[in-house]
Write a protein that holds these residues in place. Structure first.
Motif, PDB file in Angstrom:
ATOM      1  N   VAL A  16       2.194   2.923 -45.777  1.00  0.00           N
ATOM      2  CA  VAL A  16       2.347   3.247 -47.175  1.00  0.00           C
ATOM      3  C   VAL A  16       3.192   2.121 -48.084  1.00  0.00           C
ATOM      4  O   VAL A  16       4.508   1.733 -47.690  1.00  0.00           O
ATOM      5  N   LEU A  17       2.737   1.274 -48.767  1.00  0.00           N
ATOM      6  CA  LEU A  17       3.374   0.249 -49.830  1.00  0.00           C
ATOM      7  C   LEU A  17       3.735   1.349 -50.881  1.00  0.00           C
ATOM      8  O   LEU A  17       3.201   1.711 -51.844  1.00  0.00           O
ATOM      9  N   VAL A  18       5.063   1.370 -51.252  1.00  0.00           N
ATOM     10  CA  VAL A  18       5.644   2.171 -52.386  1.00  0.00           C
ATOM     11  C   VAL A  18       6.644   1.399 -52.999  1.00  0.00           C
ATOM     12  O   VAL A  18       7.270   0.526 -52.650  1.00  0.00           O
ATOM     13  N   GLY A  19       6.597   1.703 -54.367  1.00  0.00           N
ATOM     14  CA  GLY A  19       7.441   1.119 -55.394  1.00  0.00           C
ATOM     15  C   GLY A  19       7.180   1.330 -56.786  1.00  0.00           C
ATOM     16  O   GLY A  19       6.135   1.646 -57.079  1.00  0.00           O
ATOM     17  N   PRO A  20       8.129   0.933 -57.764  1.00  0.00           N
ATOM     18  CA  PRO A  20       7.804   1.169 -59.113  1.00  0.00           C
ATOM     19  C   PRO A  20       6.687   0.180 -59.668  1.00  0.00           C
ATOM     20  O   PRO A  20       6.165  -0.697 -58.900  1.00  0.00           O
ATOM     21  N   SER A  21       5.976   0.457 -60.706  1.00  0.00           N
ATOM     22  CA  SER A  21       5.014  -0.459 -61.260  1.00  0.00           C
ATOM     23  C   SER A  21       5.508  -1.785 -61.406  1.00  0.00           C
ATOM     24  O   SER A  21       6.872  -1.899 -61.731  1.00  0.00           O
ATOM     25  N   GLY A  22       4.616  -2.737 -61.246  1.00  0.00           N
ATOM     26  CA  GLY A  22       5.163  -4.310 -61.247  1.00  0.00           C
ATOM     27  C   GLY A  22       5.888  -4.452 -60.074  1.00  0.00           C
ATOM     28  O   GLY A  22       6.420  -5.941 -59.785  1.00  0.00           O
ATOM     29  N   LYS A  75      -8.011  11.756 -37.020  1.00  0.00           N
ATOM     30  CA  LYS A  75      -9.251  11.866 -36.503  1.00  0.00           C
ATOM     31  C   LYS A  75      -9.755  10.476 -36.054  1.00  0.00           C
ATOM     32  O   LYS A  75     -10.402  10.220 -35.132  1.00  0.00           O
ATOM     33  N   LEU A  76      -9.706   9.566 -37.148  1.00  0.00           N
ATOM     34  CA  LEU A  76     -10.230   7.976 -37.042  1.00  0.00           C
ATOM     35  C   LEU A  76      -9.516   7.220 -36.305  1.00  0.00           C
ATOM     36  O   LEU A  76      -9.894   6.372 -35.808  1.00  0.00           O
ATOM     37  N   GLY A  77      -8.151   7.376 -36.341  1.00  0.00           N
ATOM     38  CA  GLY A  77      -7.385   6.460 -35.755  1.00  0.00           C
ATOM     39  C   GLY A  77      -7.293   5.254 -36.108  1.00  0.00           C
ATOM     40  O   GLY A  77      -6.985   4.120 -35.471  1.00  0.00           O
ATOM     41  N   THR A  78      -7.776   4.901 -37.131  1.00  0.00           N
ATOM     42  CA  THR A  78      -8.192   3.631 -37.727  1.00  0.00           C
ATOM     43  C   THR A  78      -6.609   3.125 -38.786  1.00  0.00           C
ATOM     44  O   THR A  78      -6.122   4.060 -39.014  1.00  0.00           O
ATOM     45  N   THR A  79      -6.560   1.800 -38.795  1.00  0.00           N
ATOM     46  CA  THR A  79      -5.083   1.598 -39.880  1.00  0.00           C
ATOM     47  C   THR A  79      -5.771   2.020 -41.231  1.00  0.00           C
ATOM     48  O   THR A  79      -6.839   1.528 -41.879  1.00  0.00           O
ATOM     49  N   PHE A  80      -4.623   2.636 -41.876  1.00  0.00           N
ATOM     50  CA  PHE A  80      -4.862   3.090 -43.156  1.00  0.00           C
ATOM     51  C   PHE A  80      -3.415   2.168 -43.976  1.00  0.00           C
ATOM     52  O   PHE A  80      -2.313   2.414 -43.387  1.00  0.00           O
ATOM     53  N   VAL A  81      -3.963   1.522 -45.050  1.00  0.00           N
ATOM     54  CA  VAL A  81      -2.702   1.042 -45.744  1.00  0.00           C
ATOM     55  C   VAL A  81      -3.050   1.615 -47.297  1.00  0.00           C
ATOM     56  O   VAL A  81      -4.023   1.476 -47.926  1.00  0.00           O
ATOM     57  N   TYR A  82      -1.882   2.450 -47.569  1.00  0.00           N
ATOM     58  CA  TYR A  82      -1.963   3.104 -48.859  1.00  0.00           C
ATOM     59  C   TYR A  82      -0.941   2.614 -49.992  1.00  0.00           C
ATOM     60  O   TYR A  82       0.176   2.222 -49.523  1.00  0.00           O
ATOM     61  N   VAL A  83      -1.381   2.754 -51.249  1.00  0.00           N
ATOM     62  CA  VAL A  83      -0.453   2.183 -52.171  1.00  0.00           C
ATOM     63  C   VAL A  83       0.049   3.364 -53.033  1.00  0.00           C
ATOM     64  O   VAL A  83      -1.200   4.027 -53.544  1.00  0.00           O
ATOM     65  N   THR A  84       1.025   3.616 -53.396  1.00  0.00           N
ATOM     66  CA  THR A  84       1.515   4.656 -54.394  1.00  0.00           C
ATOM     67  C   THR A  84       2.952   4.344 -55.067  1.00  0.00           C
ATOM     68  O   THR A  84       3.869   3.390 -54.521  1.00  0.00           O
ATOM     69  N   HIS A  85       3.109   4.838 -56.193  1.00  0.00           N
ATOM     70  CA  HIS A  85       4.434   4.829 -56.790  1.00  0.00           C
ATOM     71  C   HIS A  85       5.207   6.267 -56.470  1.00  0.00           C
ATOM     72  O   HIS A  85       6.413   6.327 -56.953  1.00  0.00           O
ATOM     73  N   ASP A  86       4.409   7.036 -55.863  1.00  0.00           N
ATOM     74  CA  ASP A  86       4.882   8.633 -55.736  1.00  0.00           C
ATOM     75  C   ASP A  86       5.627   8.620 -54.507  1.00  0.00           C
ATOM     76  O   ASP A  86       5.219   8.426 -53.369  1.00  0.00           O
ATOM     77  N   GLN A  87       6.949   8.798 -54.206  1.00  0.00           N
ATOM     78  CA  GLN A  87       7.734   8.947 -52.873  1.00  0.00           C
ATOM     79  C   GLN A  87       7.358  10.106 -52.179  1.00  0.00           C
ATOM     80  O   GLN A  87       7.398   9.969 -50.998  1.00  0.00           O
ATOM     81  N   THR A  88       6.897  11.158 -52.909  1.00  0.00           N
ATOM     82  CA  THR A  88       6.408  12.315 -52.186  1.00  0.00           C
ATOM     83  C   THR A  88       5.116  12.011 -51.248  1.00  0.00           C
ATOM     84  O   THR A  88       5.283  12.352 -50.028  1.00  0.00           O
TER      85      THR A  88
END
Length: 345
Positions: free
Chosen positions: A33-39, A182-195
């Protein structure tokens, strides 16, 4: 295999440098997960991996193959956006199989894949409905199924849950975790939400101003932040950081749940506080406390009323020390003595 590497990547829009010399490696099969504030550059990073944006400088590799000059459709990736981009005139079945039709996948193979994927994401009974007849969560599942049916090496998701209500977001987080297993595939997820970051990732990449502040597991990031920014970005309420208390511009930090209204047997400091506000959260209460060191946040099950005064304690074992540049430093015996002296005045 779905290993991703960014080497010395820079992204500039006109004169605006969004990312400068970014080096990032994402392990095959991870949920990163790539996380951080806007910008901060997280979505721009994702768009460069997909090929929707080209890096100004540097190279991007997927499975060891340089993909700078490879079009998005040939990178063996699938992307899910925050707006699901479903075709409103098509049924669920047609939306999911559309990409396969474009790739000339035989009809029998298309039907087999659509059936398998719909069983995984729970869409089998909705195959003949159109998006307007689905709930937000169901439409999100269609977007995921449309990506999954391509059987890509990498799934890229840009804030895919941001348009859902709080209850549905929590449900979809659980479903995405199970889907990844289930898939075992690479997931890359972007969010600003720390939860979202803390609950789903096995690896978090915390970004700020186009660079990586810290890359680690959620537990490591929470327990061992490398700077004030990391310490305060992760955790609700954020970490208490006391400035202008210690010599040499050093700062003292501690989590709200480590501020106790009863004495602990561990060695500790004591701080006199007054309850300013009180927020009930079921089994926990969040307090905003006035003190001579500024406002402190506490998270506890201890009951106090607004306006009440108390002496709270913070164990030395729960403390974090940062230098004048806000970098984490070791809390050794010498520094502990300085902290004791500062709070005994």
């Amino acid at each position: 295999m779905g290993t991703i590497q960014l080497k010395n990547v820079k992204k500039q829009f006109d004169k605006d440098v969004v990312i400068e010399n970014l080096n990032l490696e994402i392990a095959d099969g991870s949920f990163t997960v790539l996380v951080g504030p806007s910008g901060c550059g997280k979505s721009t990073t994702l768009r460069m991996i997909t090929g929707l944006d080209d890096p100004t400088e540097g190279d991007i590799y997927i499975d060891g193959q340089k993909v700078n000059d490879i079009t998005p459709g040939k990178r063996d990736i699938a992307m899910v956006f925050q707006n699901y981009a479903l075709y409103p005139t098509m049924t669920v079945r047609q939306n999911i199989s559309f990409g396969l039709e474009n790739k000339k996948v035989p009809k029998e193979e298309r039907e087999r894949r659509v059936k398998e994927i719909c069983e995984i994401v729970g869409l089998t009974e909705y195959l003949d409905r159109k998006p307007s007849k689905l709930s937000g969560g169901q439409r999100q599942r269609v977007a995921l199924a449309r990506a999954m049916v391509k059987q890509p090496k990498v799934f890229l998701m840009d804030e895919p849950l941001s348009n859902l209500d709080a209850k549905l977001r929590a449900q979809m987080r659980v479903e995405l975790i199970e889907l990844h297993k289930k898939l075992g595939t690479t997931f890359v997820y972007v969010t600003h939400d720390q939860t979202e970051a803390m609950s789903m990732a096995d690896t978090i990449v915390l970004m700020k101003d186009g660079y990586i502040v810290q890359q680690s597991s959620p537990r490591e990031l929470y327990n061992n932040p490398n700077c004030v920014y990391a310490a305060q970005f992760i955790g609700t309420p954020q970490m208490n950081v006391l400035r202008d208390v210690l010599p040499d511009g050093k700062m003292l930090g501690f989590r709200p749940e480590k501020l106790y209204f009863k004495d602990t047997e561990e060695p500790h400091i004591r701080i006199s506080v007054r309850v300013a506000t009180k927020e009930m959260l079921g089994s926990e209460i969040i307090y905003s406390l006035g003190s001579q060191y500024g406002t402190l946040m506490a998270k506890t099950d201890y009951e106090m009323g607004t306006g009440e005064e108390a002496d709270v304690c913070v164990p030395f074992s729960a403390m974090y020390l940062f230098d004048s540049n806000e970098k984490r430093i070791e809390l050794d015996e010498k520094e502990l003595e300085r902290i004791k002296a500062a709070f005994s005045r």
